[in-house]
Write a protein that holds these residues in place. Structure first.
Motif, PDB file in Angstrom:
ATOM      1  N   VAL A  72      24.529  29.872  36.292  1.00 15.98           N
ATOM      2  CA  VAL A  72      24.039  29.120  37.431  1.00 15.98           C
ATOM      3  C   VAL A  72      23.751  27.626  37.079  1.00 15.98           C
ATOM      4  CG1 VAL A  72      23.228  30.951  38.526  1.00 15.98           C
ATOM      5  CG2 VAL A  72      21.540  29.775  37.294  1.00 15.98           C
ATOM      6  N   PRO A  73      23.617  26.701  37.919  1.00 17.94           N
ATOM      7  CA  PRO A  73      23.078  25.251  37.730  1.00 17.94           C
ATOM      8  C   PRO A  73      21.723  25.491  37.344  1.00 17.94           C
ATOM      9  CG  PRO A  73      24.148  25.429  39.876  1.00 17.94           C
ATOM     10  CD  PRO A  73      23.821  26.720  39.536  1.00 17.94           C
ATOM     11  N   GLN A  74      21.383  24.334  36.330  1.00 20.60           N
ATOM     12  CA  GLN A  74      20.141  24.070  35.671  1.00 20.60           C
ATOM     13  C   GLN A  74      19.144  23.916  36.737  1.00 20.60           C
ATOM     14  OE1 GLN A  74      19.949  21.541  32.363  1.00 20.60           O
ATOM     15  NE2 GLN A  74      17.902  21.887  31.985  1.00 20.60           N
ATOM     16  N   GLY A  75      17.906  24.208  36.923  1.00 24.08           N
ATOM     17  CA  GLY A  75      16.686  23.490  37.755  1.00 24.08           C
ATOM     18  C   GLY A  75      16.522  24.374  38.750  1.00 24.08           C
ATOM     19  N   GLU A  76      15.110  23.940  39.415  1.00 26.27           N
ATOM     20  CA  GLU A  76      14.622  24.657  40.673  1.00 26.27           C
ATOM     21  C   GLU A  76      15.252  24.914  41.833  1.00 26.27           C
ATOM     22  OE1 GLU A  76      10.928  26.918  41.393  1.00 26.27           O
ATOM     23  OE2 GLU A  76      11.312  25.727  39.567  1.00 26.27           O
ATOM     24  N   GLY A  77      16.250  23.993  41.672  1.00 25.93           N
ATOM     25  CA  GLY A  77      17.094  24.395  43.000  1.00 25.93           C
ATOM     26  C   GLY A  77      17.809  25.571  42.915  1.00 25.93           C
ATOM     27  N   SER A  78      18.258  26.063  41.678  1.00 28.27           N
ATOM     28  CA  SER A  78      18.884  27.490  41.764  1.00 28.27           C
ATOM     29  C   SER A  78      18.298  28.679  42.280  1.00 28.27           C
ATOM     30  CB  SER A  78      19.237  27.693  40.379  1.00 28.27           C
ATOM     31  OG  SER A  78      20.508  26.892  39.952  1.00 28.27           O
ATOM     32  N   LYS A  79      16.968  28.631  42.709  1.00 30.54           N
ATOM     33  CA  LYS A  79      16.242  29.628  43.083  1.00 30.54           C
ATOM     34  C   LYS A  79      16.235  29.189  44.548  1.00 30.54           C
ATOM     35  CE  LYS A  79      11.999  30.686  41.783  1.00 30.54           C
ATOM     36  NZ  LYS A  79      10.636  30.583  41.260  1.00 30.54           N
ATOM     37  N   SER A  80      17.497  29.706  45.199  1.00 26.96           N
ATOM     38  CA  SER A  80      17.751  29.266  46.497  1.00 26.96           C
ATOM     39  C   SER A  80      18.482  30.426  47.191  1.00 26.96           C
ATOM     40  CB  SER A  80      18.567  28.050  46.828  1.00 26.96           C
ATOM     41  OG  SER A  80      19.631  28.285  46.379  1.00 26.96           O
ATOM     42  N   TRP A  81      18.615  30.566  48.486  1.00 27.47           N
ATOM     43  CA  TRP A  81      19.523  31.617  49.070  1.00 27.47           C
ATOM     44  C   TRP A  81      20.877  31.445  48.741  1.00 27.47           C
ATOM     45  CZ3 TRP A  81      17.352  35.797  51.176  1.00 27.47           C
ATOM     46  CH2 TRP A  81      16.345  35.636  52.073  1.00 27.47           C
ATOM     47  N   ALA A  82      21.527  30.123  48.556  1.00 25.73           N
ATOM     48  CA  ALA A  82      22.868  29.759  48.382  1.00 25.73           C
ATOM     49  C   ALA A  82      23.172  30.373  46.743  1.00 25.73           C
ATOM     50  CB  ALA A  82      23.220  28.544  48.423  1.00 25.73           C
ATOM     51  N   VAL A  83      22.303  30.062  45.905  1.00 26.13           N
ATOM     52  CA  VAL A  83      22.749  30.588  44.541  1.00 26.13           C
ATOM     53  C   VAL A  83      22.582  32.049  44.453  1.00 26.13           C
ATOM     54  CG1 VAL A  83      22.154  30.118  42.215  1.00 26.13           C
ATOM     55  CG2 VAL A  83      22.083  28.232  43.483  1.00 26.13           C
ATOM     56  N   LEU A  84      21.411  32.713  44.923  1.00 22.02           N
ATOM     57  CA  LEU A  84      21.387  34.053  44.964  1.00 22.02           C
ATOM     58  C   LEU A  84      22.522  34.646  45.556  1.00 22.02           C
ATOM     59  CD1 LEU A  84      19.387  36.495  44.583  1.00 22.02           C
ATOM     60  CD2 LEU A  84      18.862  36.230  47.061  1.00 22.02           C
ATOM     61  N   GLU A  85      22.977  34.051  46.477  1.00 17.53           N
ATOM     62  CA  GLU A  85      24.385  34.734  46.974  1.00 17.53           C
ATOM     63  C   GLU A  85      25.400  34.837  46.220  1.00 17.53           C
ATOM     64  OE1 GLU A  85      27.088  34.791  50.992  1.00 17.53           O
ATOM     65  OE2 GLU A  85      25.938  33.006  50.449  1.00 17.53           O
ATOM     66  N   ARG A  86      25.552  33.775  45.406  1.00 15.44           N
ATOM     67  CA  ARG A  86      26.574  33.454  44.448  1.00 15.44           C
ATOM     68  C   ARG A  86      26.590  34.443  43.420  1.00 15.44           C
ATOM     69  NH1 ARG A  86      26.296  27.298  43.394  1.00 15.44           N
ATOM     70  NH2 ARG A  86      26.662  28.072  41.367  1.00 15.44           N
ATOM     71  N   VAL A  87      25.265  34.822  42.842  1.00 16.62           N
ATOM     72  CA  VAL A  87      24.971  35.486  41.526  1.00 16.62           C
ATOM     73  C   VAL A  87      25.292  37.008  42.166  1.00 16.62           C
ATOM     74  CG1 VAL A  87      23.451  36.488  40.293  1.00 16.62           C
ATOM     75  CG2 VAL A  87      23.241  33.952  40.595  1.00 16.62           C
ATOM     76  N   CYS A  88      25.003  37.441  43.288  1.00 19.33           N
ATOM     77  CA  CYS A  88      25.149  38.858  43.731  1.00 19.33           C
ATOM     78  C   CYS A  88      26.456  39.124  43.915  1.00 19.33           C
ATOM     79  CB  CYS A  88      24.463  39.009  45.277  1.00 19.33           C
ATOM     80  SG  CYS A  88      22.492  39.040  45.163  1.00 19.33           S
ATOM     81  N   GLU A  89      27.189  38.131  44.589  1.00 17.63           N
ATOM     82  CA  GLU A  89      28.678  38.295  44.502  1.00 17.63           C
ATOM     83  C   GLU A  89      29.347  38.366  43.217  1.00 17.63           C
ATOM     84  OE1 GLU A  89      30.034  39.254  47.217  1.00 17.63           O
ATOM     85  OE2 GLU A  89      28.688  38.611  48.832  1.00 17.63           O
ATOM     86  N   ALA A  90      29.100  37.377  42.289  1.00 19.05           N
ATOM     87  CA  ALA A  90      29.403  37.459  40.905  1.00 19.05           C
ATOM     88  C   ALA A  90      29.576  38.714  40.323  1.00 19.05           C
ATOM     89  CB  ALA A  90      29.158  36.375  40.340  1.00 19.05           C
ATOM     90  N   VAL A  91      28.156  39.383  40.511  1.00 22.50           N
ATOM     91  CA  VAL A  91      27.868  40.638  39.762  1.00 22.50           C
ATOM     92  C   VAL A  91      28.514  41.716  40.341  1.00 22.50           C
ATOM     93  CG1 VAL A  91      26.209  42.354  39.404  1.00 22.50           C
ATOM     94  CG2 VAL A  91      25.623  39.838  39.000  1.00 22.50           C
ATOM     95  N   LEU A  92      28.590  41.635  42.003  1.00 22.07           N
ATOM     96  CA  LEU A  92      29.229  42.976  42.605  1.00 22.07           C
ATOM     97  C   LEU A  92      30.970  43.036  42.350  1.00 22.07           C
ATOM     98  CD1 LEU A  92      27.219  42.738  45.773  1.00 22.07           C
ATOM     99  CD2 LEU A  92      27.354  44.753  44.223  1.00 22.07           C
ATOM    100  N   GLU A  93      31.485  41.881  42.574  1.00 20.82           N
ATOM    101  CA  GLU A  93      33.034  41.508  42.721  1.00 20.82           C
ATOM    102  C   GLU A  93      33.837  42.411  41.663  1.00 20.82           C
ATOM    103  OE1 GLU A  93      36.318  38.180  43.011  1.00 20.82           O
ATOM    104  OE2 GLU A  93      34.468  37.616  42.379  1.00 20.82           O
ATOM    105  N   PRO A  94      33.556  42.571  40.248  1.00 19.41           N
ATOM    106  CA  PRO A  94      34.463  43.319  39.546  1.00 19.41           C
ATOM    107  C   PRO A  94      33.950  44.780  39.512  1.00 19.41           C
ATOM    108  CG  PRO A  94      33.320  41.562  38.325  1.00 19.41           C
ATOM    109  CD  PRO A  94      32.613  41.899  39.760  1.00 19.41           C
TER     110      PRO A  94
END
Length: 369
Positions: A72-94
Motif C-alpha cells: 500500500v502507499p506510505q503514509g497516514e493517507g492509507s488508513k482510508s476506506w479506499a485503501v482498506l477496500e483495495r487491501v481486502c480485495e487483494a487478499v480475497l481475490e486469489p
C-alpha cells in the motif's frame, strides 16, 4: 537474546518478542502459532528502500510457509476506506479460507490497516504484527486496536483484534529516518509520564542513545514500554474500565492537530503526540493537579531530542481554538459532547477527567505553551 513480554488476555493472550535478527527468524517463530501455512503479507512502499521485506520473505520461505505480498502507499493517507477496500480485495481475490493469516510488516499505519482488514475478512483472520518503526514497536502493535481514519477524525472506524504474536526486531530502526525515530520516541516518553517516573528519568539520561542507535538503550526502551502497555491492556482490554484510556495521554490534542493538518506529511502522529503531551501537561498544571515547572521538564526533554513541542512549530499551519474544540468533540473519547482528557497528578501518575474548566482550556488553545 530474545526478550519476551506477555500480554495476559486469557484465550487471546500472546507474546511480544523483542530481539535483534528476529525478522530473519520470523517464519520459524510464527509457523506453529498459525492454523495453516498460508498467509498474506501487508506492507507499504517504504519497505522498498530497505532490506526488511526481503529478510521477512526469505524467513517465511525457509520455514515452508506459502505467502503473497500486498503493498500500500506510505503514509497516514492509507488508513482510508479506499485503501482498506483495495487491501481486502487483494487478499480475497486469489482465494483464502478462515485459517489464512495476515502479517503486517511496517509502521503503525500498516499495522492498523492490516489488522482491521484481518478483523473483518471472513469475520476474522489470524493476525501477526512485525512492526518496523519505533512508534509501532512500542505502542500501536501491542493491544489489538486496529482501524482507519474517517473524514470526521482519526481512528473512528475500527475493531479490537489481537495478534497471535508481535515480533519486534530493533535492527529495523537502523534504516528509519531520524524524524520517524523522534516521532516514535514521543510514545516512549508517554509511558514514563503516565505510569513510571523512574523510566522517564532513565529516558532523560539515555533518550539520546535511543535516537542515536544504542542497541541496548533501544531494546530496554522498547521492552519497558511494551511491559507497561501490556499491564494496562491486560487489565482493560476493551477500554471499559478507564485504565486503558490513560494511554491516550496527549492524544486528545494530537488527534485534533492531525485532523486539522489533513493527515499528511506536515505532521506525523508521534510529532502531534509530543505536542499534545506538552499541552496536556500544561492543562494539568493550570487545572491545579500538577506542580508548576512540570511542563518545563517535559518540554525540555522532548525538545532536547529534536521533537516538536508547540503547535507553532508546524510550518504554515494555524490551529484556531474553535476549530480545535470542534475536532476534539469528534474524538472517539468524547462522551455526550463532553471532552475527556488524560491529566497528570504527578509525573508517572495519570488520571482521566472531563471536569476541565472550559475557560482554562480555551485560553490554552488560544495561546499554547
Amino acid at each position: 537474546m530474545t526478550r519476551t513480554v506477555h500480554v495476559p488476555l486469557g484465550t487471546r493472550a500472546y507474546d511480544v518478542k523483542i530481539g535483534a535478527g528476529l525478522l530473519d527468524r520470523a517464519g520459524h517463530e510464527i509457523r506453529e502459532l498459525l492454523p495453516s501455512r498460508r498467509l498474506v503479507v501487508v506492507t507499504d512502499e517504504a519497505m522498498a528502500g530497505t532490506p526488511h521485506l526481503a529478510r521477512l520473505e526469505a524467513s517465511l520461505a525457509e520455514a515452508g510457509l506459502s505467502f503473497r505480498t500486498v503493498t500500500v502507499p506510505q503514509g497516514e493517507g492509507s488508513k482510508s476506506w479506499a485503501v482498506l477496500e483495495r487491501v481486502c480485495e487483494a487478499v480475497l481475490e486469489p482465494g483464502i479460507d478462515r485459517k489464512t493469516a495476515i502479517l503486517a510488516l511496517g509502521g503503525g499505519v500498516v499495522g492498523d490497516l492490516a489488522g482491521f482488514a484481518a478483523s473483518i475478512l471472513l469475520r476474522g483472520l489470524p493476525f501477526v504484527q512485525a512492526p518496523t518503526t519505533l512508534l509501532a514497536q512500542v505502542d500501536s502493535s501491542v493491544g489489538g486496536k486496529t482501524g482507519i481514519n474517517a473524514r470526521s477524525g482519526k481512528n473512528l472506524v475500527g475493531a479490537f483484534h489481537q495478534p497471535r504474536v508481535v515480533l519486534i526486531d530493533p535492527t529495523t530502526l537502523d534504516t528509519l529516518p531520524v524524524r520517524e525515530l523522534r516521532a516514535g520516541y514521543a510514545e516512549v516518553a508517554k509511558y514514563g509520564l503516565i505510569r513510571d517516573e523512574a523510566f522517564f528519568a532513565w529516558l532523560e539520561e539515555h533518550g539520546q542513545g535511543v535516537i542515536d542507535g544504542d542497541q541496548e538503550a533501544r531494546t530496554h526502551a522498547i521492552e519497558r514500554s511494551c511491559t507497561l502497555k501490556a499491564e494496562i491492556v491486560g487489565d482493560d482490554e476493551f477500554e471499559t474500565k478507564g485504565g486503558r484510556a490513560l494511554l491516550n495521554f496527549g492524544h486528545t490534542f494530537a488527534h485534533a492537530y492531525e485532523n486539522l493538518s489533513g493527515y499528511g506529511g506536515r505532521l506525523l502522529h508521534g510529532e502531534a503526540v509530543g505536542i499534545g503531551m506538552v499541552q496536556a501537561t500544561e492543562l494539568s498544571v493550570r487545572s491545579g493537579h500538577l506542580p508548576a515547572g512540570s511542563t518545563s521538564r517535559v518540554r525540555r526533554h522532548l525538545q532536547s531530542l529534536g521533537l516538536k513541542v508547540s503547535p507553532g512549530e508546524v510550518t504554515n499551519q494555524g490551529f484556531a481554538a474553535d476549530a480545535m474544540l470542534t475536532a476534539m468533540r469528534r474524538d472517539k473519547k468524547t462522551t455526550d459532547g463532553t471532552i475527556n482528557f488524560v491529566l497528570l497528578r504527578r509525573l508517572g501518575e495519570a488520571f482521566t477527567s472531563s471536569a476541565v474548566d472550559p475557560d482554562v482550556l480555551r485560553e490554552l488553545l488560544d495561546r499554547p505553551v
